[in-house]
Scaffold this motif. Structure first.
Motif, short mmCIF file in Angstrom:
data_model
loop_
_atom_site.label_atom_id
_atom_site.label_comp_id
_atom_site.label_asym_id
_atom_site.label_seq_id
_atom_site.Cartn_x
_atom_site.Cartn_y
_atom_site.Cartn_z
N LEU A 8 139.69 28.25 53.87
CA LEU A 8 139.15 29.13 54.79
C LEU A 8 139.84 29.04 56.24
N ALA A 9 140.20 28.09 56.10
CA ALA A 9 141.17 28.12 57.88
C ALA A 9 142.14 29.53 58.27
N SER A 10 142.73 30.76 57.26
CA SER A 10 143.40 30.73 57.83
C SER A 10 142.30 32.80 58.91
N THR A 11 141.28 31.94 57.92
CA THR A 11 140.09 33.62 58.76
C THR A 11 138.33 32.96 59.28
N ILE A 12 138.52 32.04 59.08
CA ILE A 12 137.80 31.28 60.17
C ILE A 12 138.24 30.75 61.05
N ASP A 13 137.25 30.36 61.62
CA ASP A 13 137.87 29.68 63.37
C ASP A 13 137.28 28.34 62.82
N ALA A 14 138.02 27.01 63.29
CA ALA A 14 138.03 25.78 63.20
C ALA A 14 136.17 25.40 62.75
N VAL A 15 135.63 25.40 64.51
CA VAL A 15 134.50 24.78 64.87
C VAL A 15 133.36 25.57 64.13
N THR B 35 133.93 24.26 60.09
CA THR B 35 133.20 23.01 60.09
C THR B 35 131.40 22.90 59.91
N SER B 36 130.68 23.99 60.84
CA SER B 36 129.33 23.92 61.16
C SER B 36 129.19 25.24 59.30
N LEU B 37 129.72 25.77 59.13
CA LEU B 37 129.58 26.22 57.66
C LEU B 37 129.68 26.06 56.35
N MET B 38 130.95 24.70 56.80
CA MET B 38 131.19 24.05 55.99
C MET B 38 128.96 22.89 55.16
N GLY B 39 129.04 22.18 56.39
CA GLY B 39 127.91 22.02 56.29
C GLY B 39 126.80 21.75 55.70
N LEU C 79 135.34 33.63 52.52
CA LEU C 79 137.40 34.58 52.22
C LEU C 79 136.75 36.46 52.07
N ASN C 80 135.58 36.18 51.44
CA ASN C 80 135.83 37.85 51.56
C ASN C 80 134.70 38.63 52.41
N GLY C 81 134.07 38.03 53.66
CA GLY C 81 133.70 38.31 54.69
C GLY C 81 132.12 38.78 54.96
N LYS C 82 132.01 37.63 53.48
CA LYS C 82 129.81 37.80 53.26
C LYS C 82 130.04 36.75 54.19
N PRO C 83 128.74 37.34 55.45
CA PRO C 83 127.76 36.55 55.85
C PRO C 83 126.65 35.51 55.42
N ILE C 84 127.07 34.34 56.05
CA ILE C 84 126.59 32.78 55.14
C ILE C 84 125.01 33.43 55.55
N GLN C 85 124.25 34.52 56.22
CA GLN C 85 123.04 34.23 55.37
C GLN C 85 122.65 34.90 54.52
N GLN D 213 132.36 42.97 58.35
CA GLN D 213 131.24 42.12 57.81
C GLN D 213 130.03 42.85 58.13
N ILE D 214 129.91 43.33 58.64
CA ILE D 214 128.73 44.05 59.10
C ILE D 214 128.82 45.77 58.18
N LEU D 215 129.86 45.59 58.46
CA LEU D 215 129.41 47.46 57.82
C LEU D 215 129.96 47.56 56.14
N ASN D 216 130.31 46.44 55.95
CA ASN D 216 130.89 45.75 54.48
C ASN D 216 128.80 45.23 53.86
#
Ligand SMILES: C[S@@+](CC[C@H](N)C(=O)[O-])C[C@H]1O[C@@H](n2cnc3c(N)ncnc32)[C@H](O)[C@@H]1O
Length: 282
Positions: free
Chosen positions: A14-21, A24-28, A66-72, A203-206
């Motif tokens: 996921l590193a190339s699509t999501i910023d590191a900080v 870390t929070s999403l993975m947790g 990776l496909n842009g789906k919001p975590i919620q 992320q919003i549109l899809n």
């Protein structure tokens, strides 16, 4: 794989699509959802082997991110004013700006200090009426939406949080007046003109329901005009409208409300953007 190994594997993915900080929070959050381990337990269990099912579930979640789906939407839940709400593709993910609108209503209602009847138009997940009912237990609260699917989510959330609320399925744009009068009518209606679509995040549109977001370029204030007209018939004496607005539409909505004989007050959100309005009949 151990928890440590799967974390490295997923971070690489996921590193190339999501910023590191953020990652870390999403993975947790994802690891907690799959294993049930909170952040402290994740540290303690860093070398524990995960079951095949847990590994597969985490990989599946990572693919969705990776496909842009919001975590919620991946986890099927979101938080609003400290309440955990179920969300799905039929409802908007509640936003922090909307919490500020609800806080304004709660402080207004606390000053009035009597049992008020409150209607939320375009209720989505039910975030607004649920937060109001939980904060103002003596108020009678109603949530209205055109979407049967959204109302099912809202009802489920209200049940889980023990918030007794009335629900109405109605198309507000095809409603001249309501059967009941209200002390407060609140709405965070669709307000994004279609022309802005091209500048919005995928992320919003899809993933978020377009019925919750967009209005025509020709008549972007339609919901405010219709609701303010309904308010002229269905607001009780000293009744108030509370609106969330597009940061760019503050002055146009103030002008529209003035034309319809309302006093109105515009407020900024904590990002300094014009974001909400309170109005009462002159
Ligand atoms: C911006 S969302 C707000 C959802 C929720 N209140 C929130 O703040 O997160 C707008 C909501 O209005 C509903 N809606 C759209 N058109 C409507 C209509 N004509 N009548 C009633 N509800 C409508 C949508 O289904 C959606 O749930």
């Amino acid at each position: 794989m151990s928890l440590q190994e799967i974390k490295i594997f997923l971070k690489q993915k996921l590193a190339s699509t999501i910023d590191a900080v953020e990652l870390t929070s999403l993975m947790g959050m994802l690891i907690e959802a799959v294993t049930g381990w909170n952040r402290m337990q994740q540290i303690v269990n860093i070398n524990t082997e995960l079951t095949k099912e847990h590994q597969a579930q985490l990989e599946n979640y990572a693919e969705q991110l990776l496909n842009g789906k919001p975590i919620q939407y991946i986890l099927g839940k979101a938080w609003f004013m400290g309440n955990e709400l179920m969300v799905n593709e039929h409802v908007l993910i509640p936003r922090p700006e909307t919490e500020e609108l609800v806080e304004w209503i709660i402080s207004y209602a606390s000053i009035i200090n009597k049992s008020l009847s409150i209607l939320d138009i375009g209720t989505g997940s039910g975030c607004i009426p649920i937060a109001l009912k939980l904060a103002l237990s003596n108020c009678i609260v109603t949530g209205l939406d055109i979407s049967k699917e959204a109302l099912a989510v809202a009802q489920n959330n209200a049940k889980n949080l023990n918030a007794p609320i009335h629900w109405v399925e109605k198309d507000i744009l095809n409603t001249a007046a309501l059967e009941t009068s209200y002390d407060i009518i609140v709405s965070n209606p669709p307000y994004i003109p279609l022309r802005e679509k091209k500048n919005m995040q995928e992320q919003i549109l899809n993933f978020e329901p377009s019925i919750a977001l967009f209005v025509s370029n020709e008549d972007p204030l339609i919901y405010y005009r219709v609701i303010a007209k309904i308010g002229k018939q269905n607001l009780s004496k000293n009744g108030q409208l509370f609106f969330e607005i597009h940061y760019d539409q503050g002055n146009s909505i103030l002008a529209l409300l003035d034309e319809l004989n309302y006093h109105a007050e515009l407020r900024k959100d904590s990002f300094g953007k014009n974001r909400m309005i309170r109005a009462s009949l002159k």
